[in-house]
Design a protein around this motif. Structure first.
Motif, PDB file in Angstrom:
ATOM      1  N   GLU A 148      -6.206   4.143  -7.356  1.00 55.81           N
ATOM      2  CA  GLU A 148      -7.543   4.704  -7.240  1.00 55.81           C
ATOM      3  C   GLU A 148      -7.792   5.684  -8.389  1.00 55.81           C
ATOM      4  OE1 GLU A 148      -8.044   6.437  -3.405  1.00 55.81           O
ATOM      5  OE2 GLU A 148      -8.094   4.501  -2.354  1.00 55.81           O
ATOM      6  N   TYR A 204      -1.135  -1.371  -4.327  1.00 52.17           N
ATOM      7  CA  TYR A 204      -2.340  -0.554  -4.252  1.00 52.17           C
ATOM      8  C   TYR A 204      -1.914   0.883  -3.961  1.00 52.17           C
ATOM      9  CZ  TYR A 204      -6.217   1.674  -1.710  1.00 52.17           C
ATOM     10  OH  TYR A 204      -7.160   2.569  -1.254  1.00 52.17           O
ATOM     11  N   THR A 210      -5.794   8.840  -7.946  1.00 49.31           N
ATOM     12  CA  THR A 210      -4.375   8.724  -7.609  1.00 49.31           C
ATOM     13  C   THR A 210      -3.516   9.532  -8.585  1.00 49.31           C
ATOM     14  OG1 THR A 210      -4.657   6.519  -6.683  1.00 49.31           O
ATOM     15  CG2 THR A 210      -2.440   7.117  -7.375  1.00 49.31           C
ATOM     16  N   LYS A 248      -2.704   4.753  -3.280  1.00 51.60           N
ATOM     17  CA  LYS A 248      -3.802   5.550  -2.732  1.00 51.60           C
ATOM     18  C   LYS A 248      -3.778   6.960  -3.323  1.00 51.60           C
ATOM     19  CE  LYS A 248      -4.953   4.857   1.587  1.00 51.60           C
ATOM     20  NZ  LYS A 248      -4.876   4.804   3.071  1.00 51.60           N
ATOM     21  N   GLU A 295       0.856  -1.190   0.000  1.00 50.83           N
ATOM     22  CA  GLU A 295       0.000   0.000   0.000  1.00 50.83           C
ATOM     23  C   GLU A 295       0.894   1.243   0.000  1.00 50.83           C
ATOM     24  OE1 GLU A 295      -3.746   0.494   2.650  1.00 50.83           O
ATOM     25  OE2 GLU A 295      -2.116   1.533   3.677  1.00 50.83           O
ATOM     26  N   TYR A 352      -9.841  -0.041  -6.019  1.00 54.28           N
ATOM     27  CA  TYR A 352      -9.648   0.290  -4.607  1.00 54.28           C
ATOM     28  C   TYR A 352      -9.010  -0.890  -3.871  1.00 54.28           C
ATOM     29  CZ  TYR A 352     -12.647   4.252  -5.709  1.00 54.28           C
ATOM     30  OH  TYR A 352     -13.166   5.387  -6.266  1.00 54.28           O
ATOM     31  N   GLN A 353      -8.848  -0.724  -2.569  1.00 52.83           N
ATOM     32  CA  GLN A 353      -8.169  -1.753  -1.787  1.00 52.83           C
ATOM     33  C   GLN A 353      -8.848  -3.108  -1.929  1.00 52.83           C
ATOM     34  OE1 GLN A 353      -8.642  -2.342   2.554  1.00 52.83           O
ATOM     35  NE2 GLN A 353      -6.525  -1.616   2.731  1.00 52.83           N
TER      36      GLN A 353
END
Length: 350
Positions: free
Chosen positions: A174, A149, A177, A151, A119, A280-281
Motif C-alpha cells: 500500500e 500484499y 506501507t 498492509k 497478506e 491495494y488488495q
C-alpha cells in the motif's frame, strides 16, 4: 434554678424520643457466611474460565483436521476454483506460527485452490519461526503461484516471509506501507550499573564459560561478544541470501547495501527493488487472477479457532500483556530475531 431545670426537661424528653425512634444497626453477618459468599464468587469465576476454555477447545476439536476454516472474502461464491488468503499478522512467534503453517498446509492439499494471496501486516519476529514459514511457502509455490500484499507493515521477519513468493511472485504494498528493517537483533538488557548501585552481585553456578553470556547483571566479555557477533552474522547472511535468491533485480551487494536495519516507505522500497507494485488488495487479487488465468474465482480467507487468550482478551491484547510479563524473565535467554526494533517494543517469547 427551678426555671432552668424546667427549660431543660423538654430537650431531654425530645432526645429520648429520637432514641426511641432510631432502629438499631443490624449485626454484621457471621464470619463463616462472609467466607461462603467469597467462595461462591471464586467458584463462579473459575466456572466462567473453564467454560470459555471448553468452548475454545470445542471449536478447535470440531474444525476439520484441526486446521483452519474457510471464510468467503470476495469473488464468485459458487465458483469451484479458489484463491486462498493466508494472513500473517502481528509478531511472528508461537502459537501464531503454527496457525500460519496449518493454513499453508491446507492450501497445499486443496486441489481447488489455484493461487495464494499472502497478506502481511507484521513487524517480524523470531528467526526460526520466520524461516519455517518461508520454507513452507517455498514448497507451496512449486505448485501454486503466490502474490504478496503488504498492509501497514512488512518489516524484518515480515519481509523475510514475503520472499516465499519467489522470483516469479509479485509483491504489492500500500502507499503507506513500511517495509525493510532488514537485519537481526538479540534483545539484551544491561542492568550492571543498577546492580552495582543496589549492591547486587551476580555469581551463577555454571558448567561452562559462556553459559551465562547474556547475563544482564554484568558486562559482556570480549570473547562472549565475539561469539554472539558470529551467531548474529550467520542469521544475517541467511537473510541476505534469501532476499538475493528471490528478488531477481537485486544482487548480494545491492541487498547488503539496503540491509542496514533502515525502514523504507513504499515509494522508496519500490525504487530500491524491494517490492514490485504499489496498490491495494484488489490490485493484488487482480494480478493473481491474471496469473492463474481464472475468469470466475472464489476468494476465501483461512481463519482459526480462537484460543482461550483470544476469547478473554483478544489476540493482540493477550500477546501484549504476555510480552511485558515475560520481557525481564527472558532477558537472559538468547533469542535471535528478525524484528523491527525501532518500534520500541520487543515481542514476548515462548
Amino acid at each position: 434554678m427551678e426555671e432552668q431545670s424546667a427549660q431543660e426537661r423538654p430537650v431531654e424528653k425530645h432526645s429520648e424520643s429520637i432514641h426511641q425512634h432510631q432502629k438499631p444497626c443490624p449485626p454484621p453477618p457471621p464470619r463463616s457466611r462472609r467466607w461462603l459468599i467469597r467462595g461462591l464468587v471464586v467458584l463462579l469465576l473459575i466456572s466462567v474460565v473453564f467454560n470459555l476454555g471448553f468452548f475454545a477447545w470445542y471449536q478447535e476439536y470440531f474444525t476439520i483436521g484441526g486446521g483452519p476454516a474457510e471464510q468467503f472474502e470476495t469473488g464468485d461464491q459458487f465458483a469451484k476454483e479458489k484463491i486462498a488468503i493466508i494472513s500473517i499478522t502481528g509478531t511472528i512467534m508461537p502459537p501464531f506460527t503454527e496457525r500460519i503453517l496449518r493454513s499453508i498446509k491446507r492450501a497445499h492439499e486443496d486441489d481447488q485452490v489455484k493461487g495464494i494471496l499472502l497478506e502481511i501486516d507484521s513487524p517480524g519476529g523470531l528467526v526460526a519461526d520466520s524461516h519455517q514459514i518461508y520454507h513452507r511457502l517455498v514448497e507451496l509455490r512449486k505448485t501454486k503461484p503466490i502474490v504478496v500484499y503488504m498492509k501497514r507493515m512488512a518489516a524484518s521477519g515480515g519481509y523475510y516471509v514475503a520472499m516465499g513468493a519467489g522470483e516469479e511472485g509479485v509483491i504489492f504494498a500500500e502507499p503507506t506501507t513500511w517495509t525493510g528493517s532488514l537485519g537481526v537483533i538479540i534483545p539484551r538488557f544491561d542492568l550492571s550499573g543498577l546492580a552495582e548501585k543496589v549492591g547486587v552481585v551476580s555469581d551463577p553456578l555454571k558448567t561452562g564459560e559462556f553459559k551465562d553470556a547474556l547475563n544482564p547483571f554484568r558486562n559482556l566479555t570480549d570473547r562472549e561478544r565475539a561469539i554472539w557477533d558470529h551467531i548474529l552474522d550467520e542469521s544475517y547472511q541467511r537473510f541476505l541470501n534469501v532476499i538475493t535468491d528471490n528478488r531477481k533485480d537485486l544482487d548480494y551487494d545491492q541487498v547488503k547495501k539496503l540491509a542496514t536495519g533502515q525502514i523504507y516507505p513504499a515509494t522508496d522500497a519500490k525504487q530500491n527493488g524491494l517490492i514490485d507494485e504499489i496498490g491495494y488488495q484488489e490490485d493484488a487479487l487482480a494480478r493473481l487472477q491474471e496469473i492463474t488465468g481464472l475468469n470466475k474465482v472464489c476468494v476465501i480467507r483461512y481463519s482459526h479457532p480462537r484460543s482461550l487468550a483470544d476469547v478473554l482478551l483478544g489476540s493482540a491484547e493477550a500477546s501484549h500483556i504476555e510480552n511485558r510479563k515475560q520481557a525481564l524473565l527472558d532477558s537472559t535467554v538468547p533469542r535471535a530475531m528478525y524484528f523491527a526494533s525501532w518500534m520500541g517494543e520487543m515481542p514476548g517469547w515462548q
